[in-house]
Design a protein around this motif. Structure first.
Motif, PDB file in Angstrom:
ATOM      1  N   PRO A 140       0.775  -1.139  -0.100  1.00  0.00           N
ATOM      2  CA  PRO A 140       0.170  -0.095   0.019  1.00  0.00           C
ATOM      3  C   PRO A 140       1.070   1.311   0.102  1.00  0.00           C
ATOM      4  CG  PRO A 140       0.023  -1.156   2.110  1.00  0.00           C
ATOM      5  CD  PRO A 140       0.605  -1.920   1.220  1.00  0.00           C
ATOM      6  N   LEU A 141       0.358   2.354  -0.492  1.00  0.00           N
ATOM      7  CA  LEU A 141       0.999   3.441  -0.614  1.00  0.00           C
ATOM      8  C   LEU A 141       0.907   4.007   0.855  1.00  0.00           C
ATOM      9  CD1 LEU A 141      -0.710   5.461  -3.465  1.00  0.00           C
ATOM     10  CD2 LEU A 141       1.678   4.320  -3.536  1.00  0.00           C
ATOM     11  N   PRO A 142       2.223   4.646   1.231  1.00  0.00           N
ATOM     12  CA  PRO A 142       2.354   5.257   2.663  1.00  0.00           C
ATOM     13  C   PRO A 142       1.105   6.200   2.820  1.00  0.00           C
ATOM     14  CG  PRO A 142       4.389   5.748   1.402  1.00  0.00           C
ATOM     15  CD  PRO A 142       3.273   5.025   0.692  1.00  0.00           C
ATOM     16  N   SER A 143       0.643   6.180   3.946  1.00  0.00           N
ATOM     17  CA  SER A 143      -0.492   7.155   4.475  1.00  0.00           C
ATOM     18  C   SER A 143      -0.070   8.478   4.715  1.00  0.00           C
ATOM     19  CB  SER A 143      -1.704   6.504   5.273  1.00  0.00           C
ATOM     20  OG  SER A 143      -0.846   6.222   6.374  1.00  0.00           O
TER      21      SER A 143
END
Length: 153
Positions: A140-143
């Motif tokens: 997942p993309l970093p939040s």
């Protein structure tokens, strides 16, 4: 009486088969979960999905769905219902009185029109408030945290 938890149908590819389990949301953390399998031809699934895409495109171009198009979409949806789902999953879906359904899908199954599976009475998307959750190998993309969001303005 409060509405029951969401029903979750988890489906993943397993060689030339689909494996799946169905459970209530409150059972998601259970240490033991039954699953069932059905052998499938991914070529046949692709063929039927392409047919459905053509039918939906034709309905979209006409800005409505004629009875003949709707019947063809139902027929394809009934085929997929019978072909993609195991008997235990179909029985549980038929017996469910909840309104919420989450499909937890393998990334290779995301393109299938799950919402248009037809149980003989209705499409899944009309019977349930339907959501999808994807199981993927992608990171997942970093939040962003709130501090970073404030720096953007």
């Amino acid at each position: 009486m409060s509405e029951p938890d969401a029903l979750i149908v988890e489906v993943w590819k397993k060689d030339a088969a689909l494996a799946m389990s169905v459970f209530d949301q409150h059972d998601a953390a259970s240490t033991l979960r039954h699953y069932s399998e059905c052998r499938v031809s991914f070529g046949e699934i692709s063929r039927v999905c392409q047919e459905m895409a053509i039918l939906l495109s034709a309905a979209s171009k006409k800005n409505h769905c004629e009875n003949t198009l709707l019947e063809q979409i139902k027929k394809s949806g009934q085929f997929l219902w019978g072909y993609l789902l195991t008997k235990p999953v179909k029985e549980r879906l038929r017996q469910s009185y909840g309104r919420n359904l989450v499909l937890l899908l393998d990334e290779g199954l995301i393109a299938l029109p799950w919402e248009l599976l037809h149980d003989g009475d209705d499409f899944l998307c009309l019977r349930y408030n339907l959501g999808r959750q994807l199981r993927t190998k992608q990171e997942p993309l970093p939040s962003r945290n709130r501090d970073n969001a404030a720096d953007i303005s």
